[in-house]
Design a protein around this motif. Structure first.
Motif, short mmCIF file in Angstrom:
data_model
loop_
_atom_site.label_atom_id
_atom_site.label_comp_id
_atom_site.label_asym_id
_atom_site.label_seq_id
_atom_site.Cartn_x
_atom_site.Cartn_y
_atom_site.Cartn_z
N TYR A 1 1.85 2.97 0.34
CA TYR A 1 3.18 2.89 0.92
C TYR A 1 4.13 3.79 0.14
CZ TYR A 1 1.54 -1.34 3.31
OH TYR A 1 0.84 -2.24 4.10
N GLN B 1 8.20 4.13 -0.74
CA GLN B 1 9.45 3.40 -0.70
C GLN B 1 10.58 4.28 -1.24
OE1 GLN B 1 9.77 -0.18 -3.10
NE2 GLN B 1 11.31 -1.05 -1.75
N GLN C 1 15.36 1.32 0.46
CA GLN C 1 14.66 1.07 1.72
C GLN C 1 13.45 0.17 1.50
OE1 GLN C 1 15.81 2.46 4.69
NE2 GLN C 1 17.53 3.13 3.43
N GLY C 2 12.91 -0.33 2.59
CA GLY C 2 11.66 -1.06 2.50
C GLY C 2 10.49 -0.09 2.46
N PRO C 3 9.34 -0.52 1.97
CA PRO C 3 8.17 0.36 1.93
C PRO C 3 7.75 0.79 3.33
CG PRO C 3 7.86 -1.57 0.54
CD PRO C 3 9.09 -1.82 1.35
N GLN C 4 7.23 2.02 3.42
CA GLN C 4 6.71 2.52 4.68
C GLN C 4 5.22 2.85 4.52
OE1 GLN C 4 8.73 5.29 7.02
NE2 GLN C 4 10.72 4.29 6.88
N PHE C 5 4.44 2.41 5.48
CA PHE C 5 2.99 2.56 5.43
C PHE C 5 2.59 4.02 5.57
CE2 PHE C 5 -1.29 1.07 6.03
CZ PHE C 5 -1.88 1.93 6.95
N GLY D 1 0.01 5.92 9.03
CA GLY D 1 1.38 5.81 9.49
C GLY D 1 1.91 7.17 9.89
N LEU E 1 3.62 3.00 -3.68
CA LEU E 1 3.00 1.71 -3.95
C LEU E 1 1.60 1.67 -3.36
CD1 LEU E 1 6.11 -0.42 -2.99
CD2 LEU E 1 5.16 -0.24 -5.29
#
Lengths: 115, 112
Positions: free
Chosen positions: A35, A37, A41-45, A58, A90
């Motif tokens: 991921y 991040q 922001q929130g984590p992005q796959f 993703g 991550l």
């Protein structure tokens, strides 16, 4: 029992360079997901590896690639770095058991800064 | 794209009070998970609730799931200064494959 580990902790690179990040999954886990991040922001796959193959991906360009080794550890490679690639990366591991999905356990992350 | 949206974006309470965070999502799910993140470090898994469950408890944490409203809530009771962190909900978007879609998180500050 070691959890998910990632290396390095911090990394500074210049635009256009290439970077490799590493992840060792939690003991007993066979699936690794990555991921990105960005700050605030929130984590992005990015993608997921299972049985040494990319199982799903993703919305990230081909500059992002990865690999999973027979011991389930994984690498994330980013080519031609852009300033926008600066983020916390991550790694998460999980166990895929007959299609039943369990919790993902995250590592501490690698902070990448592109200048 | 973000699947979940947390509400509120920021929350500040006194130690000992309860904290409630909400999460809404858009598509059907198999499960929903809540994570905590301290100061931009790794995510710590808190609770996983499956789509056929309505409520789940873990210590001072209580999670509810309403699939008809596509929403979940996380309640932290008797909060402590150590609970100060960002909290994220994440959904698997129905595929049960581990591709988690995160919201933007709620930043919780617990004042001693």
């Amino acid at each position: 029992d070691a959890g998910v580990t990632q290396s390095p902790t911090h990394l500074i690179k210049t635009r256009g360079q290439q970077v490799t990040l590493r992840c060792s999954p939690k003991s007993g886990h066979d699936t690794v997901s990555w991921y990105q991040q960005a700050l605030g922001q929130g984590p992005q796959f990015i993608f997921q590896y299972y049985e040494e193959e990319e199982r799903q991906r993703g919305n990230f360009p081909d500059r992002f690639s990865g690999h999973q080794f027979p011991n389930y550890s994984s690498e994330l490679n980013v080519n031609a770095l852009l300033l926008g690639d600066s983020a916390l990366y991550l790694c998460a591991s999980s166990l895929d058991e007959r299609g039943i999905f369990y919790e993902q356990y995250f590592g501490p992350g690698t902070r990448l800064t592109v200048t | 794209s973000q699947q979940g949206e947390e509400d509120p974006q920021a929350l500040s309470i006194q130690e000992g009070e309860n904290a409630t965070m909400n999460c809404s999502y858009k598509t059907s799910i198999n499960n929903l998970q809540w994570y905590r993140q301290n100061s931009g470090r790794g995510l710590v898994h808190l609770i996983l609730i499956r789509s056929n469950e309505r409520e789940k408890h873990s210590g001072r944490l209580r999670v509810t799931l309403d699939t008809s409203k596509k929403s979940s809530s996380l309640l932290i009771t008797a909060s402590r200064a150590a609970d100060t962190a960002s909290y994220f909900c994440a959904t698997d978007r129905g595929g049960n494959t581990g591709k988690l879609i995160f919201g933007q998180g709620t930043t919780l500050q617990v004042k001693p």
